[in-house]
Design a protein around this motif. Structure first.
Motif, PDB file in Angstrom:
ATOM      1  N   SER A  70       0.857  -1.188   0.000  1.00  0.00           N
ATOM      2  CA  SER A  70       0.000   0.000   0.000  1.00  0.00           C
ATOM      3  C   SER A  70       0.887   1.229   0.000  1.00  0.00           C
ATOM      4  O   SER A  70       1.690   1.437   0.914  1.00  0.00           O
ATOM      5  CB  SER A  70      -0.903   0.003   1.242  1.00  0.00           C
ATOM      6  OG  SER A  70      -1.766   1.117   1.231  1.00  0.00           O
ATOM      7  N   VAL A  71       0.764   2.042  -1.054  1.00  0.00           N
ATOM      8  CA  VAL A  71       1.704   3.144  -1.270  1.00  0.00           C
ATOM      9  C   VAL A  71       0.949   4.418  -1.602  1.00  0.00           C
ATOM     10  O   VAL A  71       0.018   4.410  -2.412  1.00  0.00           O
ATOM     11  CB  VAL A  71       2.670   2.808  -2.428  1.00  0.00           C
ATOM     12  CG1 VAL A  71       3.622   3.975  -2.681  1.00  0.00           C
ATOM     13  CG2 VAL A  71       3.460   1.538  -2.129  1.00  0.00           C
ATOM     14  N   GLU A  72       1.349   5.522  -0.988  1.00  0.00           N
ATOM     15  CA  GLU A  72       0.840   6.827  -1.373  1.00  0.00           C
ATOM     16  C   GLU A  72       1.623   7.323  -2.588  1.00  0.00           C
ATOM     17  O   GLU A  72       2.825   7.113  -2.694  1.00  0.00           O
ATOM     18  CB  GLU A  72       0.990   7.822  -0.220  1.00  0.00           C
ATOM     19  CG  GLU A  72       0.099   7.512   0.973  1.00  0.00           C
ATOM     20  CD  GLU A  72      -1.384   7.684   0.676  1.00  0.00           C
ATOM     21  OE1 GLU A  72      -1.720   8.499  -0.220  1.00  0.00           O
ATOM     22  OE2 GLU A  72      -2.200   7.004   1.302  1.00  0.00           O
ATOM     23  N   GLY A  73       0.949   7.989  -3.506  1.00  0.00           N
ATOM     24  CA  GLY A  73       1.633   8.492  -4.685  1.00  0.00           C
ATOM     25  C   GLY A  73       1.731   7.429  -5.763  1.00  0.00           C
ATOM     26  O   GLY A  73       1.046   6.408  -5.736  1.00  0.00           O
ATOM     27  N   ILE A  74       2.612   7.664  -6.723  1.00  0.00           N
ATOM     28  CA  ILE A  74       2.754   6.799  -7.891  1.00  0.00           C
ATOM     29  C   ILE A  74       3.991   5.923  -7.737  1.00  0.00           C
ATOM     30  O   ILE A  74       5.081   6.411  -7.450  1.00  0.00           O
ATOM     31  CB  ILE A  74       2.849   7.635  -9.176  1.00  0.00           C
ATOM     32  CG1 ILE A  74       1.569   8.440  -9.374  1.00  0.00           C
ATOM     33  CG2 ILE A  74       3.091   6.727 -10.387  1.00  0.00           C
ATOM     34  CD1 ILE A  74       1.597   9.364 -10.566  1.00  0.00           C
ATOM     35  N   CYS A  75       3.806   4.616  -7.942  1.00  0.00           N
ATOM     36  CA  CYS A  75       4.908   3.668  -7.827  1.00  0.00           C
ATOM     37  C   CYS A  75       5.718   3.628  -9.117  1.00  0.00           C
ATOM     38  O   CYS A  75       5.174   3.414 -10.202  1.00  0.00           O
ATOM     39  CB  CYS A  75       4.391   2.264  -7.548  1.00  0.00           C
ATOM     40  SG  CYS A  75       3.554   2.059  -5.975  1.00  0.00           S
ATOM     41  N   THR A  76       7.016   3.839  -8.996  1.00  0.00           N
ATOM     42  CA  THR A  76       7.950   3.562 -10.077  1.00  0.00           C
ATOM     43  C   THR A  76       8.836   2.408  -9.628  1.00  0.00           C
ATOM     44  O   THR A  76       8.713   1.907  -8.493  1.00  0.00           O
ATOM     45  CB  THR A  76       8.821   4.789 -10.402  1.00  0.00           C
ATOM     46  OG1 THR A  76       9.748   5.006  -9.324  1.00  0.00           O
ATOM     47  CG2 THR A  76       7.960   6.032 -10.610  1.00  0.00           C
ATOM     48  N   GLU A  77       9.735   2.010 -10.500  1.00  0.00           N
ATOM     49  CA  GLU A  77      10.635   0.912 -10.153  1.00  0.00           C
ATOM     50  C   GLU A  77      11.565   1.275  -8.997  1.00  0.00           C
ATOM     51  O   GLU A  77      12.183   0.383  -8.395  1.00  0.00           O
ATOM     52  CB  GLU A  77      11.450   0.501 -11.387  1.00  0.00           C
ATOM     53  CG  GLU A  77      10.639  -0.147 -12.494  1.00  0.00           C
ATOM     54  CD  GLU A  77       9.862   0.840 -13.359  1.00  0.00           C
ATOM     55  OE1 GLU A  77       9.154   0.391 -14.270  1.00  0.00           O
ATOM     56  OE2 GLU A  77       9.973   2.078 -13.124  1.00  0.00           O
ATOM     57  N   GLU A  78      11.658   2.558  -8.671  1.00  0.00           N
ATOM     58  CA  GLU A  78      12.511   3.002  -7.562  1.00  0.00           C
ATOM     59  C   GLU A  78      11.752   3.061  -6.233  1.00  0.00           C
ATOM     60  O   GLU A  78      12.356   3.295  -5.184  1.00  0.00           O
ATOM     61  CB  GLU A  78      13.085   4.391  -7.874  1.00  0.00           C
ATOM     62  CG  GLU A  78      13.863   4.464  -9.189  1.00  0.00           C
ATOM     63  CD  GLU A  78      14.983   3.447  -9.253  1.00  0.00           C
ATOM     64  OE1 GLU A  78      15.697   3.312  -8.234  1.00  0.00           O
ATOM     65  OE2 GLU A  78      15.137   2.792 -10.298  1.00  0.00           O
ATOM     66  N   THR A  79      10.447   2.861  -6.266  1.00  0.00           N
ATOM     67  CA  THR A  79       9.651   2.896  -5.045  1.00  0.00           C
ATOM     68  C   THR A  79      10.036   1.727  -4.134  1.00  0.00           C
ATOM     69  O   THR A  79      10.135   0.586  -4.608  1.00  0.00           O
ATOM     70  CB  THR A  79       8.149   2.815  -5.372  1.00  0.00           C
ATOM     71  OG1 THR A  79       7.792   3.936  -6.193  1.00  0.00           O
ATOM     72  CG2 THR A  79       7.303   2.811  -4.106  1.00  0.00           C
ATOM     73  N   PRO A  80      10.263   1.949  -2.850  1.00  0.00           N
ATOM     74  CA  PRO A  80      10.591   0.837  -1.947  1.00  0.00           C
ATOM     75  C   PRO A  80       9.483  -0.213  -1.951  1.00  0.00           C
ATOM     76  O   PRO A  80       8.302   0.122  -1.940  1.00  0.00           O
ATOM     77  CB  PRO A  80      10.710   1.514  -0.576  1.00  0.00           C
ATOM     78  CG  PRO A  80      11.038   2.940  -0.882  1.00  0.00           C
ATOM     79  CD  PRO A  80      10.313   3.256  -2.157  1.00  0.00           C
ATOM     80  N   ILE A  81       9.880  -1.459  -2.005  1.00  0.00           N
ATOM     81  CA  ILE A  81       8.906  -2.536  -2.008  1.00  0.00           C
ATOM     82  C   ILE A  81       8.463  -2.833  -0.579  1.00  0.00           C
ATOM     83  O   ILE A  81       9.188  -2.588   0.384  1.00  0.00           O
ATOM     84  CB  ILE A  81       9.466  -3.817  -2.674  1.00  0.00           C
ATOM     85  CG1 ILE A  81      10.739  -4.279  -1.954  1.00  0.00           C
ATOM     86  CG2 ILE A  81       9.707  -3.578  -4.158  1.00  0.00           C
ATOM     87  CD1 ILE A  81      11.206  -5.632  -2.390  1.00  0.00           C
TER      88      ILE A  81
END
Length: 233
Positions: A70-81
């Motif tokens: 569950s993530v706020e904002g937009i997930c890119t490949e750099e977003t922490p998993i």
């Protein structure tokens, strides 16, 4: 043939292949929770073993983007998993293993939809379309959760895409149709518009993966990939 046997024939098939697509897996949080040990064995340990015997082939590994949690904002490949289910954790561990190779490409896939010889009716769009088209009342939960999707035709094209683009090797890509980023509530509204049916939201259950995110596939778009199938198709 059962790939978990690691037979002589399997080793030979892998050795002579130009490209490897390791698709065998237990898929989905409920199934993986039911078969805990088998999930770890097949989804993770088998993939780690495969990485150890690959030589110079391209290997395209299909991960799930449920590892974002569950993530706020937009997930890119750099977003922490942040994998929350056994399914997401084992699939992400396999991606980590494949990313130790210079000749692997890892895809973090959106939820797939579309017809096939043996369709998975538990996939969200397939399930909602199936119930709505039978004119049964559709119940959804986590209606505010954001999700992303990709048609099976586009996914097939994505799997073959790196074969002519060696520069993709050694990287991870989100793979989805960004025009279909929407909440589950907006999704069922559109499905009912297209096929008819009524729907309501319930609060008696929730997604064990806690998938609530908007995902950007811009990285793979930047190397030339495009989705061609929309929800209406």
């Amino acid at each position: 043939q059962d790939v978990t046997h690691w037979s002589k024939e399997l080793h030979e098939a892998i050795n002579r292949a130009d490209a490897v697509y390791p698709l065998a897996a237990l898929v989905g949080a409920p199934l993986c929770d039911k078969f805990h040990d088998k999930t770890i064995s097949l989804n993770q340990i088998w993939q780690e073993t495969l990485v150890g015997i690959l030589h110079n082939q391209i290997c395209v590994y299909p991960n799930t983007n449920s590892a974002y949690g569950s993530v706020e904002g937009i997930c890119t490949e750099e977003t922490p998993i942040n994998p929350l289910s056994l399914y997401a954790k084992t699939k992400q561990a396999a991606e980590d293993a494949h990313m130790t190779r210079k000749r692997s490409v890892c895809y973090r896939l959106a939820t797939v939809f579309g017809s096939s010889p043996r369709p998975r009716t538990d996939l969200l769009i397939n399930n909602l379309v199936g119930v709505a088209s039978q004119k049964k009342p559709v119940e959804i939960f986590d209606g505010q959760f954001r999700r992303n999707y990709i048609h099976i035709d586009d996914l097939i094209n994505a799997l073959t895409f790196p074969l002519a683009r060696q520069e993709m090797c050694g990287s991870t890509y989100n793979v989805g149709n960004d025009s279909l980023n929407m909440t589950k509530g907006d999704l069922i509204k559109e499905i009912c518009r297209l096929v008819g049916g009524t729907w309501s939201e319930v609060d008696n259950r929730t997604d064990p993966d806690k998938r609530d995110y908007e995902v950007s596939s811009q990285k793979i778009y930047d190397v030339g990939f495009r989705c061609t199938r929309n929800l209406e198709y």
